[in-house]
Design a protein around this motif. Structure first.
Motif, PDB file in Angstrom:
ATOM      1  N   PHE A   1       0.840  -1.196   0.000  1.00 62.26           N
ATOM      2  CA  PHE A   1       0.000   0.000   0.000  1.00 62.26           C
ATOM      3  C   PHE A   1       0.871   1.240   0.000  1.00 62.26           C
ATOM      4  N   ASP A   2       1.906   1.246   0.860  1.00 59.90           N
ATOM      5  CA  ASP A   2       2.791   2.410   0.983  1.00 59.90           C
ATOM      6  C   ASP A   2       3.536   2.704  -0.311  1.00 59.90           C
ATOM      7  N   GLU A   3       3.893   1.691  -1.055  1.00 58.71           N
ATOM      8  CA  GLU A   3       4.576   1.900  -2.333  1.00 58.71           C
ATOM      9  C   GLU A   3       3.594   2.379  -3.405  1.00 58.71           C
TER      10      GLU A   3
ATOM     11  N   TYR B   1       0.593   4.025  -3.005  1.00 58.80           N
ATOM     12  CA  TYR B   1      -0.052   5.332  -2.832  1.00 58.80           C
ATOM     13  C   TYR B   1       0.869   6.503  -3.133  1.00 58.80           C
ATOM     14  N   LEU B   2       2.166   6.277  -3.156  1.00 61.42           N
ATOM     15  CA  LEU B   2       3.097   7.359  -3.460  1.00 61.42           C
ATOM     16  C   LEU B   2       3.057   7.787  -4.924  1.00 61.42           C
ATOM     17  N   HIS B   3       2.545   6.902  -5.785  1.00 60.06           N
ATOM     18  CA  HIS B   3       2.468   7.277  -7.198  1.00 60.06           C
ATOM     19  C   HIS B   3       1.326   8.273  -7.379  1.00 60.06           C
ATOM     20  N   PRO B   4       1.582   9.404  -8.030  1.00 57.73           N
ATOM     21  CA  PRO B   4       0.547  10.441  -8.172  1.00 57.73           C
ATOM     22  C   PRO B   4      -0.741   9.977  -8.857  1.00 57.73           C
ATOM     23  N   TYR B   5      -0.664   9.011  -9.733  1.00 58.61           N
ATOM     24  CA  TYR B   5      -1.858   8.551 -10.431  1.00 58.61           C
ATOM     25  C   TYR B   5      -2.603   7.454  -9.666  1.00 58.61           C
ATOM     26  N   ILE B   6      -2.040   7.014  -8.572  1.00 58.01           N
ATOM     27  CA  ILE B   6      -2.704   5.993  -7.761  1.00 58.01           C
ATOM     28  C   ILE B   6      -3.247   6.626  -6.485  1.00 58.01           C
ATOM     29  N   GLY B   7      -2.386   7.157  -5.628  1.00 60.58           N
ATOM     30  CA  GLY B   7      -2.845   7.804  -4.408  1.00 60.58           C
ATOM     31  C   GLY B   7      -3.427   6.820  -3.400  1.00 60.58           C
ATOM     32  N   LYS B   8      -3.795   7.325  -2.242  1.00 62.56           N
ATOM     33  CA  LYS B   8      -4.262   6.462  -1.149  1.00 62.56           C
ATOM     34  C   LYS B   8      -5.562   5.722  -1.445  1.00 62.56           C
TER      35      LYS B   8
ATOM     36  N   ARG C   1      -7.063   4.771  -4.262  1.00 61.94           N
ATOM     37  CA  ARG C   1      -6.900   3.726  -5.275  1.00 61.94           C
ATOM     38  C   ARG C   1      -5.949   2.638  -4.785  1.00 61.94           C
ATOM     39  N   ALA C   2      -4.916   3.003  -4.029  1.00 60.17           N
ATOM     40  CA  ALA C   2      -3.990   2.004  -3.488  1.00 60.17           C
ATOM     41  C   ALA C   2      -4.733   1.052  -2.558  1.00 60.17           C
ATOM     42  N   ARG C   3      -5.607   1.596  -1.708  1.00 54.78           N
ATOM     43  CA  ARG C   3      -6.407   0.743  -0.813  1.00 54.78           C
ATOM     44  C   ARG C   3      -7.271  -0.229  -1.612  1.00 54.78           C
ATOM     45  N   ILE C   4      -7.895   0.279  -2.649  1.00 52.37           N
ATOM     46  CA  ILE C   4      -8.777  -0.543  -3.476  1.00 52.37           C
ATOM     47  C   ILE C   4      -7.985  -1.629  -4.205  1.00 52.37           C
ATOM     48  N   ILE C   5      -6.849  -1.255  -4.766  1.00 52.41           N
ATOM     49  CA  ILE C   5      -6.024  -2.220  -5.505  1.00 52.41           C
ATOM     50  C   ILE C   5      -5.556  -3.328  -4.579  1.00 52.41           C
ATOM     51  N   VAL C   6      -5.061  -2.967  -3.402  1.00 46.67           N
ATOM     52  CA  VAL C   6      -4.565  -3.972  -2.456  1.00 46.67           C
ATOM     53  C   VAL C   6      -5.714  -4.865  -1.974  1.00 46.67           C
ATOM     54  N   ALA C   7      -6.863  -4.273  -1.641  1.00 46.77           N
ATOM     55  CA  ALA C   7      -8.008  -5.062  -1.169  1.00 46.77           C
ATOM     56  C   ALA C   7      -8.487  -6.019  -2.264  1.00 46.77           C
ATOM     57  N   TYR C   8      -8.574  -5.528  -3.491  1.00 46.96           N
ATOM     58  CA  TYR C   8      -9.018  -6.373  -4.603  1.00 46.96           C
ATOM     59  C   TYR C   8      -8.019  -7.508  -4.825  1.00 46.96           C
ATOM     60  N   ARG C   9      -6.747  -7.186  -4.778  1.00 51.76           N
ATOM     61  CA  ARG C   9      -5.693  -8.199  -4.959  1.00 51.76           C
ATOM     62  C   ARG C   9      -5.762  -9.246  -3.858  1.00 51.76           C
ATOM     63  N   ASN C  10      -5.987  -8.813  -2.622  1.00 50.21           N
ATOM     64  CA  ASN C  10      -6.081  -9.760  -1.501  1.00 50.21           C
ATOM     65  C   ASN C  10      -7.307 -10.655  -1.624  1.00 50.21           C
ATOM     66  N   GLN C  11      -8.384 -10.103  -2.130  1.00 48.27           N
ATOM     67  CA  GLN C  11      -9.630 -10.853  -2.238  1.00 48.27           C
ATOM     68  C   GLN C  11      -9.654 -11.790  -3.453  1.00 48.27           C
ATOM     69  N   HIS C  12      -9.104 -11.335  -4.585  1.00 43.97           N
ATOM     70  CA  HIS C  12      -9.216 -12.078  -5.837  1.00 43.97           C
ATOM     71  C   HIS C  12      -7.906 -12.705  -6.315  1.00 43.97           C
TER      72      HIS C  12
END
Length: 122
Positions: free
Chosen positions: A68-70, A72-79, A81-92
């Motif tokens: 998540f910390d890596e 969210y630092l990207h300007p096009y991802i941010g906090k 979207r990072a939360r969503i990406i990590v949660a989706y990855r963990n779930q699916h």
């Protein structure tokens, strides 16, 4: 800094944003630099004297292994979207292709298109 109106402070912001992105791919990305938003003349001058090297490959973020910390630092991802990406990855499970990010229901098409050149799946 050799461009009129671009001092050490503004130059630092332009370089910082470039590093956060992983590299500029298009000159219009200069419009996103915080200290240039209210200075259209400076942005135009900077665009006139800068360029993106043909064939340039930006630094990529692996959406399957990045924390998540890596992410969210990207300007096009941010906090958010990072939360969503990590949660989706963990779930699916891991993403097989970058296009699989489109399966995240609340990720907007325009967000995906901006981040697409900067992300990878491995």
């Amino acid at each position: 800094m050799q461009i009129r109106g671009i001092g050490a402070g503004r130059a630092k912001w332009v370089v910082r944003y470039r590093n956060q992105l992983g590299g500029y791919l298009r000159e219009d990305q200069l419009d996103e630099v915080f200290v240039l938003r209210d200075a259209p003349d400076l942005r135009d001058s900077l665009k006139k004297y800068t360029f993106v090297e043909p064939g340039f490959a930006p630094k990529l973020v692996n959406v399957n292994t990045a924390t998540f910390d890596e992410l969210y630092l990207h300007p096009y991802i941010g906090k958010p979207r990072a939360r969503i990406i990590v949660a989706y990855r963990n779930q699916h499970g891991p993403f097989k292709r970058v296009e699989d990010l489109k399966q995240i229901p609340i990720l907007k098409v325009e967000d995906w298109e901006k981040m697409r050149p900067y992300v990878r799946c491995e």
